[in-house]
Motif scaffolding. Structure first.
Motif, PDB file in Angstrom:
ATOM      1  N   ASN A  37      43.950   7.125  44.646  1.00 53.23           N
ATOM      2  CA  ASN A  37      44.542   5.540  44.275  1.00 53.23           C
ATOM      3  C   ASN A  37      45.038   4.839  45.315  1.00 53.23           C
ATOM      4  OD1 ASN A  37      43.752   5.729  41.640  1.00 53.23           O
ATOM      5  ND2 ASN A  37      45.637   6.742  41.069  1.00 53.23           N
ATOM      6  N   TYR A  38      45.816   5.802  46.400  1.00 50.02           N
ATOM      7  CA  TYR A  38      46.101   5.374  47.683  1.00 50.02           C
ATOM      8  C   TYR A  38      45.043   4.875  48.584  1.00 50.02           C
ATOM      9  CZ  TYR A  38      50.694   7.711  45.964  1.00 50.02           C
ATOM     10  OH  TYR A  38      51.889   8.152  45.496  1.00 50.02           O
ATOM     11  N   HIS A  39      43.996   5.615  48.583  1.00 49.56           N
ATOM     12  CA  HIS A  39      42.957   5.524  49.552  1.00 49.56           C
ATOM     13  C   HIS A  39      42.326   4.091  49.193  1.00 49.56           C
ATOM     14  CE1 HIS A  39      40.046   6.541  52.476  1.00 49.56           C
ATOM     15  NE2 HIS A  39      39.128   6.304  51.475  1.00 49.56           N
ATOM     16  N   LYS A  40      42.238   3.884  47.929  1.00 47.10           N
ATOM     17  CA  LYS A  40      41.662   2.629  47.591  1.00 47.10           C
ATOM     18  C   LYS A  40      42.509   1.382  48.034  1.00 47.10           C
ATOM     19  CE  LYS A  40      40.138  -0.112  43.485  1.00 47.10           C
ATOM     20  NZ  LYS A  40      40.244  -0.105  42.184  1.00 47.10           N
ATOM     21  N   ARG A  41      43.740   1.283  47.922  1.00 48.25           N
ATOM     22  CA  ARG A  41      44.503   0.333  48.425  1.00 48.25           C
ATOM     23  C   ARG A  41      44.514   0.207  49.765  1.00 48.25           C
ATOM     24  NH1 ARG A  41      45.465  -4.604  49.047  1.00 48.25           N
ATOM     25  NH2 ARG A  41      47.521  -5.183  49.019  1.00 48.25           N
ATOM     26  N   LEU A  42      44.924   1.596  50.647  1.00 47.23           N
ATOM     27  CA  LEU A  42      45.385   1.587  51.874  1.00 47.23           C
ATOM     28  C   LEU A  42      43.980   1.096  52.776  1.00 47.23           C
ATOM     29  CD1 LEU A  42      47.221   4.945  51.902  1.00 47.23           C
ATOM     30  CD2 LEU A  42      48.119   2.621  52.249  1.00 47.23           C
ATOM     31  N   LEU A  43      42.756   1.224  52.280  1.00 48.62           N
ATOM     32  CA  LEU A  43      41.703   0.776  53.119  1.00 48.62           C
ATOM     33  C   LEU A  43      41.753  -0.764  53.426  1.00 48.62           C
ATOM     34  CD1 LEU A  43      38.439   3.025  52.357  1.00 48.62           C
ATOM     35  CD2 LEU A  43      39.785   2.735  54.567  1.00 48.62           C
ATOM     36  N   GLU A  44      42.297  -1.382  52.421  1.00 50.25           N
ATOM     37  CA  GLU A  44      42.639  -2.840  52.518  1.00 50.25           C
ATOM     38  C   GLU A  44      43.889  -3.243  53.685  1.00 50.25           C
ATOM     39  OE1 GLU A  44      43.276  -4.269  48.750  1.00 50.25           O
ATOM     40  OE2 GLU A  44      41.111  -3.976  48.082  1.00 50.25           O
ATOM     41  N   LYS A  70      43.966  -1.687  59.457  1.00 45.09           N
ATOM     42  CA  LYS A  70      42.986  -2.570  60.043  1.00 45.09           C
ATOM     43  C   LYS A  70      41.811  -1.661  60.382  1.00 45.09           C
ATOM     44  CE  LYS A  70      44.744  -1.492  64.721  1.00 45.09           C
ATOM     45  NZ  LYS A  70      45.177  -1.849  65.839  1.00 45.09           N
ATOM     46  N   VAL A  71      40.677  -2.515  60.872  1.00 45.27           N
ATOM     47  CA  VAL A  71      39.723  -1.793  61.204  1.00 45.27           C
ATOM     48  C   VAL A  71      39.953  -1.114  62.673  1.00 45.27           C
ATOM     49  CG1 VAL A  71      37.092  -2.194  61.970  1.00 45.27           C
ATOM     50  CG2 VAL A  71      37.921  -3.573  60.101  1.00 45.27           C
ATOM     51  N   GLY A  72      39.570   0.206  62.466  1.00 47.60           N
ATOM     52  CA  GLY A  72      39.783   0.804  63.776  1.00 47.60           C
ATOM     53  C   GLY A  72      41.204   1.764  63.638  1.00 47.60           C
ATOM     54  N   GLY A  73      42.036   1.350  62.509  1.00 47.99           N
ATOM     55  CA  GLY A  73      43.076   1.874  62.200  1.00 47.99           C
ATOM     56  C   GLY A  73      42.898   3.234  61.493  1.00 47.99           C
ATOM     57  N   VAL A  74      43.940   4.298  61.564  1.00 45.97           N
ATOM     58  CA  VAL A  74      44.096   5.509  60.931  1.00 45.97           C
ATOM     59  C   VAL A  74      44.593   5.782  59.658  1.00 45.97           C
ATOM     60  CG1 VAL A  74      44.079   7.846  61.431  1.00 45.97           C
ATOM     61  CG2 VAL A  74      43.204   6.196  63.211  1.00 45.97           C
ATOM     62  N   GLU A  81      51.187  -7.231  48.094  1.00 45.59           N
ATOM     63  CA  GLU A  81      51.366  -8.650  48.774  1.00 45.59           C
ATOM     64  C   GLU A  81      51.122  -8.671  50.070  1.00 45.59           C
ATOM     65  OE1 GLU A  81      55.152  -9.804  47.668  1.00 45.59           O
ATOM     66  OE2 GLU A  81      54.919  -9.819  45.404  1.00 45.59           O
ATOM     67  N   LYS A  82      50.915  -7.263  50.816  1.00 41.86           N
ATOM     68  CA  LYS A  82      51.083  -7.104  52.161  1.00 41.86           C
ATOM     69  C   LYS A  82      49.236  -7.676  52.644  1.00 41.86           C
ATOM     70  CE  LYS A  82      54.899  -5.171  53.443  1.00 41.86           C
ATOM     71  NZ  LYS A  82      55.665  -5.709  54.303  1.00 41.86           N
ATOM     72  N   LYS A  83      49.543  -8.156  53.789  1.00 39.01           N
ATOM     73  CA  LYS A  83      48.470  -8.836  54.512  1.00 39.01           C
ATOM     74  C   LYS A  83      47.355  -7.737  54.800  1.00 39.01           C
ATOM     75  CE  LYS A  83      46.816 -11.414  58.217  1.00 39.01           C
ATOM     76  NZ  LYS A  83      47.302 -12.239  59.732  1.00 39.01           N
ATOM     77  N   GLN A  84      45.938  -7.803  54.238  1.00 42.84           N
ATOM     78  CA  GLN A  84      45.097  -7.131  54.941  1.00 42.84           C
ATOM     79  C   GLN A  84      45.016  -6.824  56.295  1.00 42.84           C
ATOM     80  OE1 GLN A  84      41.227  -7.968  53.310  1.00 42.84           O
ATOM     81  NE2 GLN A  84      41.993  -7.896  50.952  1.00 42.84           N
ATOM     82  N   GLY A  85      44.646  -5.549  56.563  1.00 42.70           N
ATOM     83  CA  GLY A  85      44.845  -5.127  58.146  1.00 42.70           C
ATOM     84  C   GLY A  85      46.225  -5.048  58.677  1.00 42.70           C
ATOM     85  N   SER A  86      47.109  -4.943  57.878  1.00 45.23           N
ATOM     86  CA  SER A  86      48.773  -5.231  58.546  1.00 45.23           C
ATOM     87  C   SER A  86      48.979  -3.879  59.264  1.00 45.23           C
ATOM     88  CB  SER A  86      49.593  -5.336  57.279  1.00 45.23           C
ATOM     89  OG  SER A  86      49.235  -6.559  56.689  1.00 45.23           O
ATOM     90  N   PHE A  87      48.514  -2.889  58.993  1.00 48.88           N
ATOM     91  CA  PHE A  87      49.059  -1.410  59.453  1.00 48.88           C
ATOM     92  C   PHE A  87      47.990  -0.981  60.452  1.00 48.88           C
ATOM     93  CE2 PHE A  87      51.120  -2.283  55.559  1.00 48.88           C
ATOM     94  CZ  PHE A  87      52.432  -1.929  55.993  1.00 48.88           C
ATOM     95  N   ASP A  88      48.672  -0.332  61.619  1.00 49.59           N
ATOM     96  CA  ASP A  88      47.812   0.550  62.669  1.00 49.59           C
ATOM     97  C   ASP A  88      47.395   1.963  61.920  1.00 49.59           C
ATOM     98  OD1 ASP A  88      47.948  -1.573  64.679  1.00 49.59           O
ATOM     99  OD2 ASP A  88      50.070  -1.015  64.988  1.00 49.59           O
ATOM    100  N   PHE A  89      48.498   2.520  61.481  1.00 52.06           N
ATOM    101  CA  PHE A  89      48.340   3.871  61.058  1.00 52.06           C
ATOM    102  C   PHE A  89      49.352   4.115  59.588  1.00 52.06           C
ATOM    103  CE2 PHE A  89      50.373   8.096  60.836  1.00 52.06           C
ATOM    104  CZ  PHE A  89      49.079   8.908  61.005  1.00 52.06           C
ATOM    105  N   VAL A  90      48.577   4.980  58.812  1.00 52.37           N
ATOM    106  CA  VAL A  90      49.168   5.302  57.382  1.00 52.37           C
ATOM    107  C   VAL A  90      49.301   6.724  57.569  1.00 52.37           C
ATOM    108  CG1 VAL A  90      49.517   5.081  54.991  1.00 52.37           C
ATOM    109  CG2 VAL A  90      48.655   3.197  56.469  1.00 52.37           C
ATOM    110  N   PHE A  91      50.367   7.322  56.962  1.00 51.69           N
ATOM    111  CA  PHE A  91      50.494   8.841  56.988  1.00 51.69           C
ATOM    112  C   PHE A  91      50.732   9.062  55.142  1.00 51.69           C
ATOM    113  CE2 PHE A  91      52.946  13.048  56.659  1.00 51.69           C
ATOM    114  CZ  PHE A  91      51.717  13.784  57.083  1.00 51.69           C
ATOM    115  N   VAL A  92      50.007   9.861  54.590  1.00 54.87           N
ATOM    116  CA  VAL A  92      50.262  10.000  53.201  1.00 54.87           C
ATOM    117  C   VAL A  92      50.655  11.532  53.063  1.00 54.87           C
ATOM    118  CG1 VAL A  92      49.282   9.865  50.958  1.00 54.87           C
ATOM    119  CG2 VAL A  92      48.505   8.291  52.715  1.00 54.87           C
TER     120      VAL A  92
END
Length: 256
Positions: A180-187, A190-194, A160-171
């Motif tokens: 599977n994480y990658h598929k969802r996390l890319l949504e 944010k563009v320019g996020g890591v 339910e999280k908004k697309q582009g909500s995060f600046d950074f994700v650590f997995v």
């Protein structure tokens, strides 16, 4: 063949293979300086010179607590913690996510880097391990930045999280689910996020021959890590940089 001739031959092989891209100095690559004996370890030199002396006391305390845990192999190395902390400051991250927390060493490195109003959505299937490090995190004064959720990372609320909500994700979680994480996390990033994926060199097994005597858990996840590395390298939606820090970390910057 003499020792000097052997070293010269080894240098030549490294040059031919292109390995010198990581350590530009022959002295560093050989782990020796001029006519001195080889130093015990370049990693030890780096840790003792630039990592441990600058490690915050709270992170040192948590690292030492974690070292006594039976699953301590799961923790982030101190040099990677230092790298993560600086990276987050460089990209001015404020809203982040962490998948796979364990006792919270990487989580603490992140929390210390974020501004006071920064937030970390942290997920792990084991709250008990997180609570082992929580007193240290609270003492460091950064617990208010953390929203810890126990359970699988791909929980319904995350969808339910908004697309582009995060600046950074650590997995740093179950390697068989990384794609599977990658598929969802890319949504979600944010563009320019890591997005940073940990353990992408997987104990060095990514270059081990098929019949190498690997521990059972290393062998089980090896193919998943290899598949991830190939998929990330071919993904046109991201720029990548795979670094030999810790057990290997791959940074993915979203460009589409």
């Amino acid at each position: 063949m003499s020792s000097s001739e052997s070293e010269s031959s080894q240098q030549g092989r490294h040059r031919e293979a292109g390995h010198k891209s990581l350590l530009q100095s022959d002295a560093l690559y050989q782990a020796r300086f001029f006519d001195s004996p080889p130093i015990p370890s370049l990693c030890a030199y780096m840790l003792e010179t630039s990592v441990y002396p600058r490690e915050p006391e709270c992170m040192k305390e948590l690292r030492e607590i974690t070292a006594k845990h039976p699953w301590n192999i799961m923790t982030m190395s101190a040099d990677e913690g230092q790298f993560l902390n600086m990276l987050l400051k460089l990209i001015n991250a404020k809203n982040t996510m962490e998948i796979g927390v364990y006792t919270g060493y990487s989580l603490l490195a992140t929390a210390l880097a974020l501004p006071d109003d920064g937030k970390i959505l942290a997920m792990d299937i084991n709250r008990e391990n997180y609570e082992l490090g929580l007193p240290v995190i609270e003492k460091a004064g950064v617990a208010h930045k953390i929203d810890f959720r126990e359970g699988p990372a791909l929980q319904p609320f995350l969808l339910e999280k908004k697309q582009g909500s995060f600046d950074f994700v650590f997995v740093d979680a179950d390697k068989d689910n990384y794609l599977n994480y990658h598929k969802r996390l890319l949504e979600l990033v944010k563009v320019g996020g890591v997005i940073a994926y940990d353990n992408t060199l997987w104990n060095g097994s990514v270059v081990a021959p098929p019949d190498a005597p690997l521990p059972k858990y290393v062998r089980y996840y090896r193919d998943f890590v290899l598949h991830l590395n190939r998929a990330l390298a071919a993904d046109p939606r991201i720029e990548i940089c795979q670094l030999p820090v810790g057990d290997g970390v791959t940074l993915c910057r979203r460009i589409k």
